[in-house]
Design a protein around this motif. Structure first.
Motif, PDB file in Angstrom:
ATOM      1  N   SER A 220       0.909  -1.281   0.262  1.00  0.00           N
ATOM      2  CA  SER A 220      -0.012   0.305  -0.083  1.00  0.00           C
ATOM      3  C   SER A 220       1.264   1.382  -0.129  1.00  0.00           C
ATOM      4  O   SER A 220       1.927   1.664   0.460  1.00  0.00           O
ATOM      5  N   ILE A 221       0.244   2.192  -0.223  1.00  0.00           N
ATOM      6  CA  ILE A 221       0.472   3.345  -0.029  1.00  0.00           C
ATOM      7  C   ILE A 221       1.065   4.291   0.861  1.00  0.00           C
ATOM      8  O   ILE A 221       2.462   4.255   1.314  1.00  0.00           O
ATOM      9  N   THR A 222       0.082   4.086   1.960  1.00  0.00           N
ATOM     10  CA  THR A 222       0.569   4.215   3.486  1.00  0.00           C
ATOM     11  C   THR A 222       1.843   3.486   3.931  1.00  0.00           C
ATOM     12  O   THR A 222       2.621   3.857   4.879  1.00  0.00           O
ATOM     13  N   GLY A 223       2.092   2.881   3.506  1.00  0.00           N
ATOM     14  CA  GLY A 223       3.531   1.996   3.973  1.00  0.00           C
ATOM     15  C   GLY A 223       4.537   2.290   2.917  1.00  0.00           C
ATOM     16  O   GLY A 223       5.685   1.905   3.250  1.00  0.00           O
ATOM     17  N   ASN A 224       4.775   3.959   1.941  1.00  0.00           N
ATOM     18  CA  ASN A 224       5.437   3.907   1.245  1.00  0.00           C
ATOM     19  C   ASN A 224       6.008   5.539   1.764  1.00  0.00           C
ATOM     20  O   ASN A 224       4.963   6.290   1.539  1.00  0.00           O
ATOM     21  N   ALA A 229       0.429  10.373   1.094  1.00  0.00           N
ATOM     22  CA  ALA A 229      -0.193   9.596   1.976  1.00  0.00           C
ATOM     23  C   ALA A 229       1.137   9.398   3.490  1.00  0.00           C
ATOM     24  O   ALA A 229       0.141   8.472   3.809  1.00  0.00           O
ATOM     25  N   GLY A 230       1.955   8.477   2.744  1.00  0.00           N
ATOM     26  CA  GLY A 230       3.147   7.443   3.240  1.00  0.00           C
ATOM     27  C   GLY A 230       3.469   8.354   4.466  1.00  0.00           C
ATOM     28  O   GLY A 230       3.970   8.232   5.090  1.00  0.00           O
ATOM     29  N   ASN A 231       3.495   9.739   4.224  1.00  0.00           N
ATOM     30  CA  ASN A 231       3.973  10.947   5.638  1.00  0.00           C
ATOM     31  C   ASN A 231       3.096  11.263   6.102  1.00  0.00           C
ATOM     32  O   ASN A 231       3.311  11.884   7.055  1.00  0.00           O
ATOM     33  N   VAL A 232       1.280  10.522   5.915  1.00  0.00           N
ATOM     34  CA  VAL A 232       0.085  11.150   7.385  1.00  0.00           C
ATOM     35  C   VAL A 232       0.634  10.155   8.720  1.00  0.00           C
ATOM     36  O   VAL A 232       1.168   9.185   8.421  1.00  0.00           O
ATOM     37  N   PRO A 233       0.511  10.831  10.018  1.00  0.00           N
ATOM     38  CA  PRO A 233       1.348  10.492  10.966  1.00  0.00           C
ATOM     39  C   PRO A 233       0.222   8.859  11.039  1.00  0.00           C
ATOM     40  O   PRO A 233      -1.308   9.548  11.097  1.00  0.00           O
ATOM     41  N   PRO A 234      -0.047   8.124  12.209  1.00  0.00           N
ATOM     42  CA  PRO A 234       1.796   7.596  11.995  1.00  0.00           C
ATOM     43  C   PRO A 234       2.284   7.475  11.396  1.00  0.00           C
ATOM     44  O   PRO A 234       1.673   6.181  10.416  1.00  0.00           O
ATOM     45  N   LYS A 235       3.464   7.513  11.171  1.00  0.00           N
ATOM     46  CA  LYS A 235       4.492   6.522  10.001  1.00  0.00           C
ATOM     47  C   LYS A 235       4.973   5.071  10.026  1.00  0.00           C
ATOM     48  O   LYS A 235       5.258   4.992  11.233  1.00  0.00           O
ATOM     49  N   ALA A 236       5.049   5.028   9.075  1.00  0.00           N
ATOM     50  CA  ALA A 236       5.761   3.172   9.347  1.00  0.00           C
ATOM     51  C   ALA A 236       6.532   3.417   9.103  1.00  0.00           C
ATOM     52  O   ALA A 236       7.389   4.070   8.566  1.00  0.00           O
ATOM     53  N   GLY A 237       7.685   2.319   9.949  1.00  0.00           N
ATOM     54  CA  GLY A 237       8.850   2.351   9.475  1.00  0.00           C
ATOM     55  C   GLY A 237       9.211   1.035  10.963  1.00  0.00           C
ATOM     56  O   GLY A 237       8.760   0.921  12.044  1.00  0.00           O
ATOM     57  N   GLN A 371      12.466   3.766   0.308  1.00  0.00           N
ATOM     58  CA  GLN A 371      13.400   3.431   0.596  1.00  0.00           C
ATOM     59  C   GLN A 371      13.766   2.068   1.360  1.00  0.00           C
ATOM     60  O   GLN A 371      14.472   1.266   1.160  1.00  0.00           O
ATOM     61  N   GLU A 372      13.035   2.052   2.727  1.00  0.00           N
ATOM     62  CA  GLU A 372      12.548   1.411   3.537  1.00  0.00           C
ATOM     63  C   GLU A 372      12.030   0.432   2.857  1.00  0.00           C
ATOM     64  O   GLU A 372      12.760  -0.858   3.082  1.00  0.00           O
ATOM     65  N   ALA A 373      11.554   0.400   1.694  1.00  0.00           N
ATOM     66  CA  ALA A 373      10.151  -0.943   1.329  1.00  0.00           C
ATOM     67  C   ALA A 373      11.066  -1.609   0.191  1.00  0.00           C
ATOM     68  O   ALA A 373      10.366  -2.345  -0.393  1.00  0.00           O
ATOM     69  N   SER A 374      12.428  -1.247   0.268  1.00  0.00           N
ATOM     70  CA  SER A 374      12.730  -1.633  -1.427  1.00  0.00           C
ATOM     71  C   SER A 374      14.404  -1.692  -0.227  1.00  0.00           C
ATOM     72  O   SER A 374      15.504  -2.189  -1.223  1.00  0.00           O
ATOM     73  N   ASP A 375      14.672  -2.058   0.879  1.00  0.00           N
ATOM     74  CA  ASP A 375      15.864  -1.982   1.644  1.00  0.00           C
ATOM     75  C   ASP A 375      16.160  -3.618   1.475  1.00  0.00           C
ATOM     76  O   ASP A 375      15.508  -4.215   2.193  1.00  0.00           O
ATOM     77  N   THR A 376      17.107  -4.031   0.604  1.00  0.00           N
ATOM     78  CA  THR A 376      17.322  -5.746   0.523  1.00  0.00           C
ATOM     79  C   THR A 376      18.512  -6.606   1.679  1.00  0.00           C
ATOM     80  O   THR A 376      17.531  -7.280   2.304  1.00  0.00           O
TER      81      THR A 376
END
Ligand code: NDP
Ligand code: PMR
Length: 393
Positions: A220-224, A229-237, A371-376
């Protein structure tokens, strides 16, 4: 938790006549043999690379398991593709099941935690009875996942595509709830249950003789966090995964992957990062060796689904118009179903390792993950920790 045997035949459908007529017409055109096998529900003959709207299906000209070979008299049988969709009892999963079933090219295994709800949903959606089978799967229990795999294998159907679609979102929860195995519920269902399911069913996908085998995991966009949309708090991490590595149980570890305080909305978004990382790690580990396509997607904002059932009433009232008129990210359940059905079956979306999205004209494109969602390195670590939690390592 219900763990009973769970392989239900579908009820009668008024649409059966039309489907068979179409199938016969198509078959006559192609000169293939007609074969129907009601017990397995596998065989309605079909065309090669035929398409209905944007939903296309590849076909394979081999005898499927469970057929009486003698009765085939040496002729080839074109079989339906078999797709397992988790959480097909509502929203995107149901819309996708319907879109695929309507092509006549797919048999849909609706892997759901509530039989009756799924059966009723399929009927109200007008799905022909021979186009689907409801099987029990509760992703909040790893035993149930294993039982589902066992039951699926007992059915002797091939597996051509697996769609990991089910999810829960608990934005208003103040305290965590836990799966049968003691993991925080959102990550337990959305990621860990699917992680085990996908790993077990990889063997079945490998065995399939279908031209294009696929494993699809919803992102989803909210995990990116590379999006508004991914910068609406709380942010994924996910941080350094210390909470997950500690068991995600809220006792001797945090219930959050990053080790922080519980936040239901963040837990969902974190689970979506896990889904997108898992897809890529599958791709790196298995695509070259198996030829299986691994993909993820953001289907658009389907603001009307049951995903928001736990949100406050005001949110549920305002969210659809907000998405429709302000962000313009809104997509209907029907349209989102067509999009996911494309990722399942369209030959032009067979590339592996892709996170698909659609533009405002509903044209698909390969999207960029954060970056995080594509961190190998994180994907590998997530894989290794998850393997331990679900008992694969
Ligand atoms: P829905 O709530 O309509 O569908 C979720 C499905 O998951 C339901 O069928 C539900 O079953 C099932 N489910 C929940 N818990 C379990 C469990 N423990 N075991 C088995 N099945 C379970 O939501 P959506 O259709 O919106 O969501 C589908 C997917 O799309 C999710 O992965 C979501 O993250 C993703 N997505 C959704 C977006 C949106 O805007 N809605 C945007 C981006 C991605 P039941 O019917 O019994 O409750
Ligand atoms: Mg979001 C700019 C576009 C955009 C898009 C495409 C979404 C999708 N959202 C956008 C913007 C905004 N949202 C903005 C500017 C706000 C602040 C007002 C906002 C708020 C918001 C909330 C409170 N949005 C939300 C929520 C939720 O509870 C939903 C959520 O995070 O679920 C995890 C959500 C969503 N917004 C989306 C999408 C697709 C969701 C829900 C589903 C999901 O990611 O799976």
């Amino acid at each position: 938790m219900a763990l009973q045997a769970c392989y239900l035949p579908s009820p009668l459908s008024a649409r059966k006549e039309g489907k068979v007529t179409n199938a016969v017409k198509e078959t006559a055109f192609l000169g293939a043999s007609v074969f129907e096998h009601h017990k397995s529900g596998l065989h309605v003959p079909r065309g090669v690379n035929a398409s209905v709207g944007v939903v296309k299906a590849q076909t394979t000209a081999v005898a499927a398991p469970g057929l009486n070979q003698a009765s085939l008299q040496g002729k080839k049988v074109l079989r339906k593709g078999v797709v397992v969709i988790t959480g097909a009892s509502s929203g995107l999963g149901l819309a996708t099941a319907k879109a695929l079933a309507e092509t006549g090219k797919w048999h849909v295994i609706m892997a759901c935690r509530d039989f009756l709800k799924a059966e009723k949903a399929a009927q109200s959606a007008g799905m022909a009875k021979e186009s689907y089978t409801v099987m029990h799967l509760d992703l909040a229990s790893l035993d149930s996942v294993r039982q589902f795999v066992h039951n699926f294998r007992q059915s002797e159907r091939p597996l051509d595509v697996l769609v990991c679609n089910a999810a829960i979102y608990r934005p208003t929860a103040r305290t965590p709830t836990y799966t049968a195995n003691g993991y925080e519920m959102s990550v337990g269902v959305n990621h860990l249950g699917h992680f085990l399911l996908a790993n077990l069913l990889l063997e079945d996908l490998k065995k399939s003789d279908y031209p294009s085998r696929r494993l699809i995991i919803l992102g989803s966009i909210t995990g990116n966090t590379n999006t508004l949309a991914g910068n609406v708090p709380p942010k994924a991490g996910l941080g350094d995964l210390r909470g997950l590595a500690g068991g995600l149980n809220g006792r001797n570890s945090s219930a959050m992957i990053d080790g922080g305080d519980f936040d239901g909305a963040k837990a969902y978004k974190d689970s979506k990062i896990c889904n997108m990382l898992t897809m890529q790690e599958f791709h790196r580990r298995f695509h070259e060796e198996t030829g299986i396509t691994f993909a993820s997607l953001y289907p658009g904002c389907i603001a009307t689904t049951g995903l928001f059932r736990e949100h406050i009433p005001l949110f549920r009232l305002l969210f659809p118009p907000f998405q429709r008129f302000i962000t313009k990210g809104f997509v209907s359940e029907e349209e989102s179903g067509r999009r996911l059905a494309q990722v399942v079956s369209d030959p032009s979306l067979a590339k592996s390792g892709v996170y698909w999205s659609w533009n405002k004209d509903s044209a698909s494109f390969e999207n960029q993950l954060s970056q995080e969602a594509s961190d190998t390195a994180k994907a590998r670590k997530l894989w290794e920790v998850s393997e331990k939690l679900v008992g694969l390592a």
